[in-house]
Design an enzyme around this catalytic site. Structure first.
Site, PDB file in Angstrom:
ATOM      1  N   LYS A   1      43.273  36.390  37.717  1.00 62.62           N
ATOM      2  CA  LYS A   1      43.039  36.841  39.087  1.00 62.62           C
ATOM      3  C   LYS A   1      42.476  38.252  39.008  1.00 62.62           C
ATOM      4  CE  LYS A   1      45.251  37.151  43.643  1.00 62.62           C
ATOM      5  NZ  LYS A   1      44.690  38.408  44.114  1.00 62.62           N
TER       6      LYS A   1
ATOM      7  N   ARG B   1      35.956  39.253  47.065  1.00 64.30           N
ATOM      8  CA  ARG B   1      35.606  37.829  47.100  1.00 64.30           C
ATOM      9  C   ARG B   1      34.163  37.693  47.565  1.00 64.30           C
ATOM     10  NH1 ARG B   1      39.159  33.332  48.185  1.00 64.30           N
ATOM     11  NH2 ARG B   1      38.009  31.434  47.655  1.00 64.30           N
TER      12      ARG B   1
ATOM     13  N   PHE C   1      34.348  31.192  40.053  1.00 60.32           N
ATOM     14  CA  PHE C   1      35.420  30.252  39.725  1.00 60.32           C
ATOM     15  C   PHE C   1      35.304  28.903  40.435  1.00 60.32           C
ATOM     16  CE2 PHE C   1      37.260  33.689  42.445  1.00 60.32           C
ATOM     17  CZ  PHE C   1      37.375  32.990  43.646  1.00 60.32           C
TER      18      PHE C   1
ATOM     19  N   ARG D   1      45.060  28.286  53.529  1.00 59.36           N
ATOM     20  CA  ARG D   1      45.909  28.598  52.390  1.00 59.36           C
ATOM     21  C   ARG D   1      46.402  27.266  51.870  1.00 59.36           C
ATOM     22  NH1 ARG D   1      46.531  33.720  51.298  1.00 59.36           N
ATOM     23  NH2 ARG D   1      46.050  35.116  53.006  1.00 59.36           N
TER      24      ARG D   1
ATOM     25  N   GLU E   1      43.993  30.511  35.953  1.00 53.31           N
ATOM     26  CA  GLU E   1      42.812  31.386  35.877  1.00 53.31           C
ATOM     27  C   GLU E   1      43.207  32.841  36.056  1.00 53.31           C
ATOM     28  OE1 GLU E   1      39.453  28.390  37.756  1.00 53.31           O
ATOM     29  OE2 GLU E   1      40.100  30.131  38.915  1.00 53.31           O
TER      30      GLU E   1
ATOM     31  N   LYS F   1      49.054  31.859  43.639  1.00 52.75           N
ATOM     32  CA  LYS F   1      48.811  33.101  42.889  1.00 52.75           C
ATOM     33  C   LYS F   1      50.125  33.668  42.387  1.00 52.75           C
ATOM     34  CE  LYS F   1      48.597  35.756  47.163  1.00 52.75           C
ATOM     35  NZ  LYS F   1      47.879  36.649  48.043  1.00 52.75           N
TER      36      LYS F   1
ATOM     37  N   GLU G   1      34.356  36.249  42.480  1.00 53.35           N
ATOM     38  CA  GLU G   1      34.831  37.607  42.751  1.00 53.35           C
ATOM     39  C   GLU G   1      33.800  38.549  42.131  1.00 53.35           C
ATOM     40  OE1 GLU G   1      37.772  37.731  44.372  1.00 53.35           O
ATOM     41  OE2 GLU G   1      38.623  39.700  43.975  1.00 53.35           O
TER      42      GLU G   1
ATOM     43  N   ARG H   1      34.642  37.570  52.238  1.00 52.54           N
ATOM     44  CA  ARG H   1      35.752  36.724  52.673  1.00 52.54           C
ATOM     45  C   ARG H   1      35.730  36.518  54.182  1.00 52.54           C
ATOM     46  NH1 ARG H   1      41.111  37.441  54.061  1.00 52.54           N
ATOM     47  NH2 ARG H   1      42.694  36.562  52.689  1.00 52.54           N
TER      48      ARG H   1
HETATM   49  N1  LIG Z   1      40.341  33.031  39.760  1.00 51.89           N
HETATM   50  C1  LIG Z   1      40.479  33.261  41.052  1.00 51.89           C
HETATM   51  N2  LIG Z   1      40.567  32.231  41.912  1.00 51.89           N
HETATM   52  C2  LIG Z   1      40.716  32.440  43.239  1.00 51.89           C
HETATM   53  N3  LIG Z   1      40.789  33.659  43.800  1.00 51.89           N
HETATM   54  C3  LIG Z   1      40.705  34.724  42.995  1.00 51.89           C
HETATM   55  C4  LIG Z   1      40.539  34.579  41.595  1.00 51.89           C
HETATM   56  N4  LIG Z   1      40.468  35.813  41.063  1.00 51.89           N
HETATM   57  C5  LIG Z   1      40.599  36.681  42.057  1.00 51.89           C
HETATM   58  N5  LIG Z   1      40.748  36.061  43.226  1.00 51.89           N
HETATM   59  C6  LIG Z   1      40.966  36.723  44.526  1.00 51.89           C
HETATM   60  O1  LIG Z   1      42.297  36.453  44.919  1.00 51.89           O
HETATM   61  C7  LIG Z   1      42.357  36.003  46.250  1.00 51.89           C
HETATM   62  C8  LIG Z   1      43.330  34.856  46.336  1.00 51.89           C
HETATM   63  O2  LIG Z   1      44.475  35.227  47.003  1.00 51.89           O
HETATM   64  P1  LIG Z   1      44.590  35.005  48.558  1.00 51.89           P
HETATM   65  O3  LIG Z   1      43.894  33.773  48.938  1.00 51.89           O
HETATM   66  O4  LIG Z   1      46.008  35.094  48.889  1.00 51.89           O
HETATM   67  O5  LIG Z   1      43.749  36.196  49.163  1.00 51.89           O
HETATM   68  P2  LIG Z   1      44.277  37.624  49.478  1.00 51.89           P
HETATM   69  O6  LIG Z   1      45.283  37.513  50.562  1.00 51.89           O
HETATM   70  O7  LIG Z   1      43.092  38.441  49.666  1.00 51.89           O
HETATM   71  O8  LIG Z   1      45.060  37.942  48.151  1.00 51.89           O
HETATM   72  P3  LIG Z   1      45.409  39.273  47.437  1.00 51.89           P
HETATM   73  O9  LIG Z   1      45.780  40.254  48.494  1.00 51.89           O
HETATM   74  O10 LIG Z   1      46.557  38.847  46.579  1.00 51.89           O
HETATM   75  O11 LIG Z   1      44.185  39.620  46.674  1.00 51.89           O
HETATM   76  C9  LIG Z   1      40.980  35.527  46.595  1.00 51.89           C
HETATM   77  O12 LIG Z   1      40.662  35.767  47.947  1.00 51.89           O
HETATM   78  C10 LIG Z   1      40.061  36.268  45.638  1.00 51.89           C
HETATM   79  O13 LIG Z   1      39.523  37.408  46.266  1.00 51.89           O
END
Ligand SMILES: Nc1ncnc2c1ncn2[C@@H]1O[C@H](COP(=O)(O)OP(=O)(O)OP(=O)(O)O)[C@@H](O)[C@H]1O
Length: 515
Positions: free
Chosen positions: A213, A218, A302, A377, A211, A383, A262, A233
């Site tokens: 990103k 969030r 998503f 996690r 998917e 990712k 998102e 979040r």
């Molecule tokens: N298709 C998707 N599926 C899941 N999460 C997504 C998607 N597109 C964007 N995101 C964002 O990416 C994040 C997933 O990475 P992670 O769970 O590591 O959070 P994070 O630490 O906030 O990540 P990052 O700093 O890389 O954005 C989610 O919290 C969300 O905000």
């Protein structure tokens, strides 16, 4: 039984930090929980983890380091400490410095030498046990005979370990039934691990969805008939700041549901606007109508967690997505491509390339057979981002020179270590806008534990996202490595220091550098 003595918490906290055997940590916590009154536990847990429930307490170094004669024996209870720190956190106005000094003197004077050391560590943020919450879940299970998986699920659904602990210790394992997925009550969102490349992710997961990103915010959207609520979040309610989302929710093909997604601002050509612009929409002091006009945002979903009161969390992602597709029209869902296994890795790489061309930050690769693991996690979301960044914690900052005089500028950056403390990895003054400099100066002074002409040392609480060009060996820093060309991308106020990157994962990502 009386309230827990602070001495006991300090000892258990120290022992849990000192032992590396997880089963021993669990046993120590289980014993403590068994002895604690149910109502006491919500207070005890944050102190054990080295987190002050009161948040920041602006104490000058001079006040903190003033020697106070310790008490001979332990009499202080955690509840008393908690009450005193709460009073301390509220002191403001004229004479507040003197009043704070008096309260700290009172607290330290009732504490033994060991308790004083523990309190000092708590207030300066030095005793912090990152992994404690996960171990505490197992400790609770052991103390009460409830299955650990059920306790974990209840914590996810309640969004709070303390709430579950109190119910469980007060009423026994049956109390877990109270924690059900409910529309209107947010749950911690599922998080992702990182993978170095799309093929690595596909290799690990097998049948999966790749998917896009999106680099936005969030959101968890809850709709119950005419009522819509939007949570971040960190489970803050931001419904009023994003009126577009309520409008969008009312157009979907259902009445009661919880969706995960998102929210992001696109420009007229459909490319994402900068993260700062999207993030500006949820700032506390913005005028919503003006902001919504200047930077309209769109939801992109998503996942579906609940539809028509059916809890979907344990269903495989493929089935949850089918529900999502039934409810949400395609333009409001993330773009994706399905991959059946390693032979389709090429197609997945192409999808990543196209996603980057469209201006997004990378992809999230998700196993089609995996449940939604709220609050964790999960290894089933990986990712992949070509620009690798780290989430580090600000440990101190140096006063700037020239144009930056009067501003805190050069940041000392720390990564988490196995014992929950932070190891400095390097410094940076790059990548900061003027607005950021002003903001960080104010924020870091609030977190200050020691100020000098040259720099300010802070409680390790502020998470900052850092881009860098690689690692190099260095004998100057405790982990034996330092970052090459580190620069600030953004502050991550939505992350707790316990979520920062660790020295261990950093070294694992750079096998070419041996400290
Ligand atoms: N298709 C998707 N599926 C899941 N999460 C997504 C998607 N597109 C964007 N995101 C964002 O990416 C994040 C997933 O990475 P992670 O769970 O590591 O959070 P994070 O630490 O906030 O990540 P990052 O700093 O890389 O954005 C989610 O919290 C969300 O905000």
């Amino acid at each position: 039984m009386d309230c827990m003595l602070l001495t006991r918490i300090a000892q258990v906290s120290q022992e849990v930090a000192a032992t590396s055997a997880r089963s021993r940590k669990v046993a120590l916590l289980a014993e403590l929980f068994r002895d604690a009154e149910a109502a006491d536990v919500p207070i005890v847990i944050p102190y054990l983890a080295g987190r002050l429930p009161q948040g920041r307490i602006g104490l000058g170094w001079k006040v903190l380091s003033r020697p106070v004669t310790p008490a001979d024996g332990p009499t202080l209870t955690v509840a008393e400490v908690d009450a005193l720190l709460s009073t301390l956190a509220k002191v403001s106005g004229a004479g507040s410095q003197a009043e704070r000094a008096r309260l700290v003197g009172e607290l330290m004077g009732s504490a033994t030498k060991d308790e004083q050391r523990f309190l000092f560590g708590l207030i300066t943020g030095e005793v912090r046990q990152g992994a404690l919450d996960a171990v505490a879940v197992e400790g609770l299970a052991e103390a009460t005979g409830a299955p650990a998986a059920d306790v974990r699920r209840a914590v996810m659904l309640a969004g709070s370990l303390q709430t579950v602990a109190e119910a469980l210790l007060g009423d026994g394992p049956g109390a877990l039934d109270r924690f059900r997925l409910t529309v209107g009550r947010p749950v911690l969102p599922m998080l992702a691990h990182s993978a170095a490349s799309v093929s690595e992710a596909v290799d690990k997961l097998g049948a999966c969805a790749v998917e896009e990103k999106l680099d936005g915010i969030r959101v968890q959207l809850h709709r119950d008939g005419d009522t819509v609520r939007i949570y971040t979040r960190t489970l803050d309610d931001i419904t009023d700041r994003l009126p577009e989302l309520t409008t969008a929710a009312m157009q979907l093909r259902g009445e009661r549901f919880i969706l995960d997604g998102e929210v992001i601002a696109f420009d007229e050509a459909g490319r994402p606007r900068s993260f700062q612009e999207t993030a500006g929409r949820v700032g506390k002091r913005v005028d919503v109508a003006t902001a919504a006009h200047a930077v309209p945002v769109s939801p992109v979903f998503f996942d579906a967690l609940s539809v028509d009161d059916r809890d979907l969390l344990d269903l495989p992602f493929a089935e949850r997505h089918a529900e999502l597709a039934r409810l949400v029209p395609e333009p409001m869902r993330v773009r994706r491509t399905l991959v059946t296994g390693p032979q389709d890795a090429r197609q997945a790489e192409d999808f990543l390339a196209r996603t980057l061309e469209r201006g997004h930050e990378g992809v999230v690769v998700k196993a089609l057979d995996a449940a939604y693991s709220a609050g964790r996690r999960g290894a089933s979301w990986l990712k992949v981002k070509p620009v690798h960044t780290l989430d580090l914690v600000v440990l101190a900052a140096e006063w700037g020179h020239g144009r930056r005089t009067g501003k805190l500028s050069n940041l000392h950056l720390g990564a988490r270590t196995a014992d929950g403390s932070f190891a400095m990895l390097g410094k940076t003054f790059k990548g900061m806008t003027d607005a950021m400099l002003t903001w960080q100066t104010k924020r870091l002074r609030e977190l200050a534990v020691e100020e000098s002409e040259y720099m300010v040392t802070v409680r390790p609480e502020l998470v900052v996202e850092i881009a860098y060009d690689g690692l190099q060996r260095s004998t100057r820093y405790p982990a034996g490595v330092t970052l090459r060309f580190a620069r600030v991308v953004r502050y991550r106020e939505d992350k707790r220091p316990e979520e920062a990157d660790t020295v261990e994962t950093l070294l694992a990502a750079h096998p070419e550098v041996k400290p």
